[in-house]
Design a protein around this motif. Structure first.
Motif, PDB file in Angstrom:
ATOM      1  N   ASN A  93      -5.895 -86.803  -8.192  1.00 24.47           N
ATOM      2  CA  ASN A  93      -5.582 -85.431  -8.579  1.00 24.47           C
ATOM      3  C   ASN A  93      -6.571 -84.976  -9.647  1.00 24.47           C
ATOM      4  N   LEU A  94      -7.191 -83.835  -9.445  1.00 26.53           N
ATOM      5  CA  LEU A  94      -8.207 -83.365 -10.379  1.00 26.53           C
ATOM      6  C   LEU A  94      -7.556 -82.628 -11.539  1.00 26.53           C
ATOM      7  N   ASP A  95      -7.938 -83.012 -12.747  1.00 28.30           N
ATOM      8  CA  ASP A  95      -7.419 -82.362 -13.945  1.00 28.30           C
ATOM      9  C   ASP A  95      -7.984 -80.952 -14.065  1.00 28.30           C
ATOM     10  N   PRO A  96      -7.296 -80.087 -14.796  1.00 25.34           N
ATOM     11  CA  PRO A  96      -7.855 -78.748 -15.026  1.00 25.34           C
ATOM     12  C   PRO A  96      -9.263 -78.856 -15.604  1.00 25.34           C
ATOM     13  N   PRO A  97     -10.216 -78.108 -15.070  1.00 23.47           N
ATOM     14  CA  PRO A  97     -11.608 -78.216 -15.540  1.00 23.47           C
ATOM     15  C   PRO A  97     -11.786 -77.659 -16.944  1.00 23.47           C
ATOM     16  N   GLU A  98     -12.795 -78.172 -17.651  1.00 17.32           N
ATOM     17  CA  GLU A  98     -13.077 -77.707 -19.007  1.00 17.32           C
ATOM     18  C   GLU A  98     -13.804 -76.365 -19.004  1.00 17.32           C
ATOM     19  N   PHE A  99     -14.595 -76.140 -17.981  1.00 18.29           N
ATOM     20  CA  PHE A  99     -15.450 -74.949 -17.985  1.00 18.29           C
ATOM     21  C   PHE A  99     -15.233 -74.110 -16.723  1.00 18.29           C
ATOM     22  N   GLY A 100     -14.036 -73.612 -16.532  1.00 13.90           N
ATOM     23  CA  GLY A 100     -13.803 -72.605 -15.525  1.00 13.90           C
ATOM     24  C   GLY A 100     -13.502 -73.087 -14.123  1.00 13.90           C
ATOM     25  N   ASP A 101     -14.165 -74.145 -13.639  1.00 12.05           N
ATOM     26  CA  ASP A 101     -13.946 -74.577 -12.274  1.00 12.05           C
ATOM     27  C   ASP A 101     -14.205 -76.074 -12.152  1.00 12.05           C
ATOM     28  N   TYR A 102     -13.783 -76.628 -11.013  1.00  6.34           N
ATOM     29  CA  TYR A 102     -13.966 -78.048 -10.757  1.00  6.34           C
ATOM     30  C   TYR A 102     -15.435 -78.379 -10.494  1.00  6.34           C
ATOM     31  N   TYR A 103     -15.762 -79.673 -10.622  1.00  4.68           N
ATOM     32  CA  TYR A 103     -17.044 -80.139 -10.097  1.00  4.68           C
ATOM     33  C   TYR A 103     -16.971 -80.019  -8.575  1.00  4.68           C
ATOM     34  N   LYS A 104     -18.020 -79.537  -7.950  1.00  2.00           N
ATOM     35  CA  LYS A 104     -18.042 -79.333  -6.502  1.00  2.00           C
ATOM     36  C   LYS A 104     -19.165 -80.153  -5.866  1.00  2.00           C
ATOM     37  N   CYS A 105     -18.900 -80.622  -4.645  1.00  4.47           N
ATOM     38  CA  CYS A 105     -19.955 -81.266  -3.862  1.00  4.47           C
ATOM     39  C   CYS A 105     -21.088 -80.261  -3.677  1.00  4.47           C
ATOM     40  N   SER A 106     -22.320 -80.675  -3.947  1.00  2.53           N
ATOM     41  CA  SER A 106     -23.459 -79.758  -3.895  1.00  2.53           C
ATOM     42  C   SER A 106     -23.765 -79.288  -2.477  1.00  2.53           C
ATOM     43  N   LYS A 107     -23.177 -79.951  -1.467  1.00  2.00           N
ATOM     44  CA  LYS A 107     -23.466 -79.582  -0.079  1.00  2.00           C
ATOM     45  C   LYS A 107     -22.321 -78.807   0.573  1.00  2.00           C
ATOM     46  N   CYS A 108     -21.106 -79.368   0.537  1.00  2.00           N
ATOM     47  CA  CYS A 108     -19.982 -78.711   1.222  1.00  2.00           C
ATOM     48  C   CYS A 108     -19.070 -77.932   0.290  1.00  2.00           C
ATOM     49  N   ASN A 109     -19.245 -78.119  -1.034  1.00  2.00           N
ATOM     50  CA  ASN A 109     -18.537 -77.342  -2.054  1.00  2.00           C
ATOM     51  C   ASN A 109     -17.063 -77.733  -2.235  1.00  2.00           C
ATOM     52  N   TRP A 110     -16.631 -78.878  -1.670  1.00  2.00           N
ATOM     53  CA  TRP A 110     -15.251 -79.326  -1.921  1.00  2.00           C
ATOM     54  C   TRP A 110     -15.156 -79.894  -3.334  1.00  2.00           C
ATOM     55  N   PRO A 111     -14.036 -79.661  -4.028  1.00  2.00           N
ATOM     56  CA  PRO A 111     -13.853 -80.236  -5.369  1.00  2.00           C
ATOM     57  C   PRO A 111     -13.916 -81.764  -5.338  1.00  2.00           C
ATOM     58  N   MET A 112     -14.595 -82.335  -6.317  1.00  2.00           N
ATOM     59  CA  MET A 112     -14.769 -83.792  -6.413  1.00  2.00           C
ATOM     60  C   MET A 112     -14.608 -84.220  -7.864  1.00  2.00           C
ATOM     61  N   CYS A 113     -14.534 -85.533  -8.078  1.00  2.00           N
ATOM     62  CA  CYS A 113     -14.495 -86.063  -9.445  1.00  2.00           C
ATOM     63  C   CYS A 113     -15.833 -85.864 -10.153  1.00  2.00           C
ATOM     64  N   GLY A 114     -16.920 -86.102  -9.408  1.00  2.00           N
ATOM     65  CA  GLY A 114     -18.249 -86.021  -9.991  1.00  2.00           C
ATOM     66  C   GLY A 114     -19.293 -86.517  -9.022  1.00  2.00           C
ATOM     67  N   PRO A 115     -20.523 -86.705  -9.481  1.00  2.00           N
ATOM     68  CA  PRO A 115     -21.642 -87.101  -8.610  1.00  2.00           C
ATOM     69  C   PRO A 115     -21.400 -88.415  -7.869  1.00  2.00           C
ATOM     70  N   GLU A 116     -20.729 -89.369  -8.517  1.00  2.00           N
ATOM     71  CA  GLU A 116     -20.514 -90.665  -7.879  1.00  2.00           C
ATOM     72  C   GLU A 116     -19.642 -90.522  -6.629  1.00  2.00           C
ATOM     73  N   CYS A 117     -18.569 -89.755  -6.718  1.00  2.00           N
ATOM     74  CA  CYS A 117     -17.713 -89.543  -5.547  1.00  2.00           C
ATOM     75  C   CYS A 117     -18.422 -88.680  -4.501  1.00  2.00           C
TER      76      CYS A 117
END
Length: 537
Positions: free
Chosen positions: A92-116
């Protein structure tokens, strides 16, 4: 004399797993394992019958607490609707610090970060979406906002297996779907509009509507609700072998999930004899028969006819019964019928009337359902951290509901969890009266557990853990205030240790319980040693 599986010479070393084959030496056991026994070594076999379909049968006697099966998921993914989660790890993704979740750079689905984002697990679905220039539009809209967009992910993962892992795809597609029963339901009308459109029109994948909806229905029929111990992840997964277990409302196994990849382990809660069915529960064991059977027929499309469902008193627990309003009327002249219950005249027929065990009073089934639903709503409205509200609920309906009616059981279980664990109600803060109340509640619930979840169930294990903690605190206080002697304290602490040892046998395989159990054992052992030293001095 048995012969070696490898060389056919006399042998006396039996396989520790299946107990069915022998070896003459350790090297031949290793050789037999490599040459194929590892794929056949298990304590069960899958059989088929017209009444049960595919089911699991013990091929040897299985001990209580034995791990019968450990299996990795064939496919795992988000639930149909869920809060925003990472597509790779499921967290479950925590509320983002800066407006929105981290997103996959290709498909734009919310992710934990670059590793995921870069994990191999995510690549097939990401490629299917980016090839069609699809971008997910989920944005942060507040904490715990439920998202319907995730309904496409788990079915998509199965469909993509047709080329990446065709054998696994076929294994999954061969599972029971009950699509013909679901196809015209409101949910599948929505899935036809959303899921089918996404797969065919948005992604352009070569699947017809029936295949896509069949995959969705296979998930609904066979998937397990997967939860991490800390509650940060809740997913659904299909386990090919475990899905073959038949259902029983008093199952002889329980299951746990192990590791970040959520291997499913099936544990025998009672001894299982060779030839017996190996069963699991596909509903909530602490629900009454009306609720359990409705859940099973609605979600799994079968009518349960197990021994518990056939028994109008549910093995004497009266989990779904209420008191007869005529016999228990305080102004009734005949007091000999006090305590009599209304029970179903035919528990396997949800429309059968409910009749008093002793008098002629009866009510329609729909009246029972209405009353049950009304009281369930009352229970659900209670503040989950306010024990007084649960105590008031139990007292308010004490003349209507049996002390082990399923609604009262749920209220008592909530109290056991609050007393001794919640802020303001820790064991050190609880007055003696509430310590005794917790002990009594645990004993009452253990009686229910013995009948409905016999053996080493998680329910019994957690109750024993709560009981021994309360008993230990009670003993400590009574000893310190001189209410019991040193010898009496020693006896009571030993009783608590016996309970803790049983709880440890049940729960030690749970990944998150090891440290807790060790700490409790060390604490109780210390108290025993301390009182023993005082007696010596």
């Amino acid at each position: 004399m048995p012969t070696c599986e490898v060389c056919q010479q006399p042998a006396n070393q039996i396989c520790g797993g299946c107990k069915l084959v022998y070896y003459c030496s350790r090297p031949h056991q290793k050789l037999g394992w490599r040459e194929g026994h590892k794929f056949k070594c298990c304590a069960f076999k899958i059989e088929y019958s017209d009444t049960l379909g595919r089911h699991m049968v013990a091929t040897r006697d299985i001990q209580q607490g034995e791990m019968i099966l450990k299996e990795k998921p064939a496919v795992i993914g988000p639930r149909i609707t869920c809060p925003t989660v990472c597509l790779t790890c499921g967290k479950n993704l925590d509320p983002p610090e800066f407006g929105d979740y981290y997103k996959c750079s290709k498909c734009n689905w919310p992710m934990c970060g670059p590793e995921c984002e870069s994990a191999d697990f995510h690549k097939p679905e990401c490629k299917a979406m980016t090839d069609r220039k699809y971008k997910c539009d989920i944005k942060y809209q507040g904490p715990n906002k439920v998202q319907a967009a995730y309904c496409v992910i788990s079915p998509l993962r199965v469909l993509l297996m047709k080329h990446s892992n065709p054998l696994q795809y076929e294994n999954i597609m061969n599972l029971e779907s009950h699509l013909e029963d679901r196809i015209n339901t409101p949910l599948y009308t929505i899935l036809r509009a959303n899921l089918v459109t996404f797969i065919v029109q948005v992604l352009g994948l070569p699947f017809d509507e029936e295949t896509i909806l069949k995959v969705a229905s296979i998930f609904d029929t066979n998937s397990f609700d997967v939860r991490s111990p800390d509650g940060s992840r809740r997913l659904r997964a299909i386990y090919l072998t475990a899905s073959m277990m038949d259902h029983s409302c008093t199952a002889n196994t329980r299951h746990i999930f192990i590791g970040d990849d959520f291997h499913l382990a099936v544990i025998a809660t009672v001894p299982i004899s060779k030839g017996d069915l190996i069963t699991a529960t596909y509903t909530q064991s602490l629900w009454g028969t009306l609720d359990r059977r409705k859940h099973l027929v609605t979600n799994k499309f079968f009518d349960c006819e197990c021994d518990r469902c056939k028994d109008p008193t549910e093995f004497g627990t009266h989990l779904g019964n209420i008191y007869c309003s005529v016999c228990n009327n305080p102004f009734a002249q005949n007091t000999s019928n006090r305590g009599s219950m209304l029970v179903s005249t035919n528990p396997l027929d949800e429309e059968a009337p409910w009749k008093c065990e002793k008098c002629e009073h009866s009510i329609l089934s729909k009246q029972m359902v209405w009353g049950n639903n009304a009281l369930k709503q009352d229970l659900q409205k209670l503040n989950k951290t306010a024990p007084n509200e649960f105590e008031d609920f139990i007292e308010k309906y004490s003349q209507t509901l049996h002390p082990s009616n399923h609604l009262v059981v749920q209220a008592k279980l909530a109290l056991v969890q609050i007393y001794g664990n919640y802020k303001g109600y820790s064991l050190t803060e609880l007055p003696n009266a509430l310590i005794r109340r917790k002990v009594d509640l645990c004993h009452e619930l253990l009686e229910v557990a013995d009948k409905l979840e016999p053996g080493w169930s998680r329910f019994r294990g957690t109750l024993l853990l709560e009981l021994q903690a309360a008993m230990t605190m009670k003993t400590k206080r009574e000893y310190e205030t001189g209410k019991i002697t040193k010898a009496g304290a020693q006896d009571e602490l030993m009783e608590s240790l016996v309970l803790l040892q049983e709880a440890t046998n049940i729960l030690r395989i749970e990944p998150h319980m090891k440290d807790t159990l060790e700490a409790k054992i060390n604490e109780l052992t210390y108290l025993l040693d301390a009182t023993a030293e005082e007696e010596v001095q």
